[in-house]
Motif scaffolding. Sequence first.
Motif, PDB file in Angstrom:
ATOM      1  N   ASP A   1      24.783  36.382  50.377  1.00 58.30           N
ATOM      2  CA  ASP A   1      24.930  35.108  51.080  1.00 58.30           C
ATOM      3  C   ASP A   1      25.142  33.959  50.106  1.00 58.30           C
ATOM      4  O   ASP A   1      25.948  33.060  50.364  1.00 58.30           O
ATOM      5  N   GLU A   2      24.439  33.979  48.979  1.00 58.27           N
ATOM      6  CA  GLU A   2      24.583  32.911  47.991  1.00 58.27           C
ATOM      7  C   GLU A   2      25.961  32.933  47.348  1.00 58.27           C
ATOM      8  O   GLU A   2      26.591  31.887  47.157  1.00 58.27           O
TER       9      GLU A   2
ATOM     10  N   SER B   1      33.086  30.172  49.396  1.00 56.94           N
ATOM     11  CA  SER B   1      33.686  29.488  50.537  1.00 56.94           C
ATOM     12  C   SER B   1      33.784  27.983  50.306  1.00 56.94           C
ATOM     13  O   SER B   1      34.741  27.343  50.752  1.00 56.94           O
ATOM     14  N   ASN B   2      32.806  27.414  49.598  1.00 58.81           N
ATOM     15  CA  ASN B   2      32.860  25.980  49.292  1.00 58.81           C
ATOM     16  C   ASN B   2      33.933  25.663  48.262  1.00 58.81           C
ATOM     17  O   ASN B   2      34.572  24.607  48.328  1.00 58.81           O
TER      18      ASN B   2
ATOM     19  N   SER C   1      28.554  31.769  49.949  1.00 57.68           N
ATOM     20  CA  SER C   1      28.438  30.337  50.204  1.00 57.68           C
ATOM     21  C   SER C   1      29.137  29.534  49.109  1.00 57.68           C
ATOM     22  O   SER C   1      29.844  28.557  49.383  1.00 57.68           O
TER      23      SER C   1
END
Length: 275
Positions: free
Chosen positions: A12-13, A19-20, A16
């Motif tokens: 998830d990290e 995607s940013n 994240s």
Amino acid sequence: MKTKTSFHHLTDEQWSLISNLMNWEIPLERGTPRSDLRKVWNSLLFVLTRGCRWIDLPQEFDFFVPRSTAHKWLKQWSGNGVFDRVLSGLLQIGIERGLVDLTQMAVDGSFSPFTRRRPRNSTWLQGKGIPTTFVSGWTRQSSGSDSNISQRDERKEVEKLLVQVACLPSNLRERMTILEADRGYDCGWLRQALPIKNIFPLIPYRQIKGRETPDINEVCQTFQLSRKRWIVERAFAWLKRGCRRLLMRWERLAIVWKGFATLGVVYTWIKIVVG
């Protein structure tokens, strides 16, 4: 978390952060729902790290997308610069965290042989009949490098990579940066071009009969420098060991190969920045 194929998909990290950094405007959905982009990244990383054929992509649709979908996104992101933006963002994070030393850099190239059939836009090694792809790498005393595809002389690729020096922090622009390379980069025009950009060329001279040149060890001793070119060699070793798809070029399209090469560096840096 592992899939049934023992593949570590993006955490998830990691997702994240990626995607940013993509900074990509997702077009409006029309017709068939868009694929899960996280699954697309997992699919591309699976092919990249395993070095398998596209047809060998697991049909576990909880983690991956069909091979045609993954291939389509690879070409699109390679062409519109999404992978490049992610890589630039990761390098900037590395600079801010002190993971990159911009005072001494190293540059080198690596070759990946083609398969028996000759892909498009390929070059042939003279006298060997082996089609190859040249990947130039720029390493900033770290395990990462910016890579691109080229068919040209290694020395000419340095000019393209020097454009990245413009993004150096202002406190480093006032001091001369050291650029180390092997003897293959020894040429007069490059030695003249580097100081203009405030870069000191730490390049051994070729042994030419009748030419008197200083020894590289004497140069290092005079200017109190240390040789660290092994770092770029290590970067290529890490890249090809972790990304088996780069050991040999199977892609016929240059844009697909460039996408895999850049994705390999992104994958290397995401593990350094996030873990």
